[in-house]
Design an enzyme around this catalytic site. Sequence first.
Site, PDB file in Angstrom:
ATOM      1  N   CYS A  33       1.363  -1.345   0.218  1.00  0.00           N
ATOM      2  CA  CYS A  33       0.015   0.038  -0.143  1.00  0.00           C
ATOM      3  C   CYS A  33       0.860   1.497  -0.025  1.00  0.00           C
ATOM      4  CB  CYS A  33      -0.963   0.175   1.498  1.00  0.00           C
ATOM      5  SG  CYS A  33      -2.599   0.924   1.120  1.00  0.00           S
ATOM      6  N   HIS A  85      -4.099  -5.159   0.361  1.00  0.00           N
ATOM      7  CA  HIS A  85      -4.020  -5.480   1.219  1.00  0.00           C
ATOM      8  C   HIS A  85      -4.027  -7.496   1.168  1.00  0.00           C
ATOM      9  CE1 HIS A  85      -3.496  -2.224   3.540  1.00  0.00           C
ATOM     10  NE2 HIS A  85      -4.153  -1.329   3.016  1.00  0.00           N
ATOM     11  N   GLU A 142      -2.484  -9.307   3.790  1.00  0.00           N
ATOM     12  CA  GLU A 142      -2.906  -9.870   5.275  1.00  0.00           C
ATOM     13  C   GLU A 142      -4.400 -10.448   5.639  1.00  0.00           C
ATOM     14  OE1 GLU A 142      -4.394  -5.911   5.755  1.00  0.00           O
ATOM     15  OE2 GLU A 142      -3.033  -6.779   4.353  1.00  0.00           O
TER      16      GLU A 142
END
Length: 370
Positions: free
Chosen positions: A266, A349, A351
């Site tokens: 990001c 993202h 995660e």
Amino acid sequence: MKAYIYLENDVFLSARAFGYGGTFLGELVFNTSMSGYQEIISDPSYAGQFIVFSMPEIGIVGTNEDDNESKEVFASGIFVREFSPTFSNYRAKESLETYLKKHQKIGIYDIDTRFLVKLIRDSGNLRAIVSTEIASKEELKERLLASKKIDEINFVKEVSTKKPYKHEQGVWNGKTYDKPKKSQKKVAVIDYGVKKNILNELVDANLAVEVFPYDVKAQDLITLFKKGEIHGVFLSNGPGEPKILKDEIAEIKKLAEAKVPMLGICLGHQLLSNAFGYETYKMKFGQHGANHPVINLENKKVEITAQNHNYNVPEELCKIAFITHRNLFGDNVEGVRYKDYPIISVQHHPESSSGPHESKYIFKEFANLL
């Protein structure tokens, strides 16, 4: 509480408020996720922004300590169509209203969020002022116009850790946290607003993790790298306009020149692009949600990803990096692998907090790179 909202395009609205009362400034962005509102609210990347949820009812599952992505809430507040004051979930410890009061943030409800999403879609992200204290449109307008634009504020220094610390917690498996394995490689995380679950995923990829403040000097990390005390650097997510972070960009350039292996996610992805001289640009209304399709150009598989960004890297980056991922909503660059450097980065993202799990392999790719 009664609440009054003034937007920079001269729209004036009234609604009701929950959580913490007062007057708040920020930029309106919309998020299309259908779940995971606590992870979204506690993501430091939302610093200085009001989150407009397209999910029509928010608050049903309450909040708990495990799902926080940071210790504070840096977002300016949230907008929801319908707020549920009661909650029902076996993991919940308190209501969303109690959570917002604790973090001194405002929630706006009883407002047409579909209208707001369409407004942002058509006009782009809008500056806004929200108040439970001021009912005058002219006074709200005056305060908003006198305030700094979000692109002019360095939020990173507000959200970053103040001192280094080690992170040893792994990924939550439903009952407890997985114990970290014996780590083979060590990674230094530069905290521009890092999410807790990014750190958890790095640990789960069998890495020893130490987190450093945003202003850590590149030479200090290069020295640790040459001594074998770290094996790579992770550049975290974070809030705000990347191009104003001149000092951070200069330090990243030094790390790249020293051929330190790096992964950026990001904001970290954007800062890398700027460090190589390819300036980022602001998107009309950004990409925020957990349903964005991204194609992995190396294996031709489509991944559904979580996104949260207003800025993007330019196409010209392909001159020095292989484009590894593209967003299928806008065809914008989503991931790169630098040609002459041990560096990879992605805009989305992996995660997956909150969001799908299909991109988690990025952390293992970084571990293999180290």
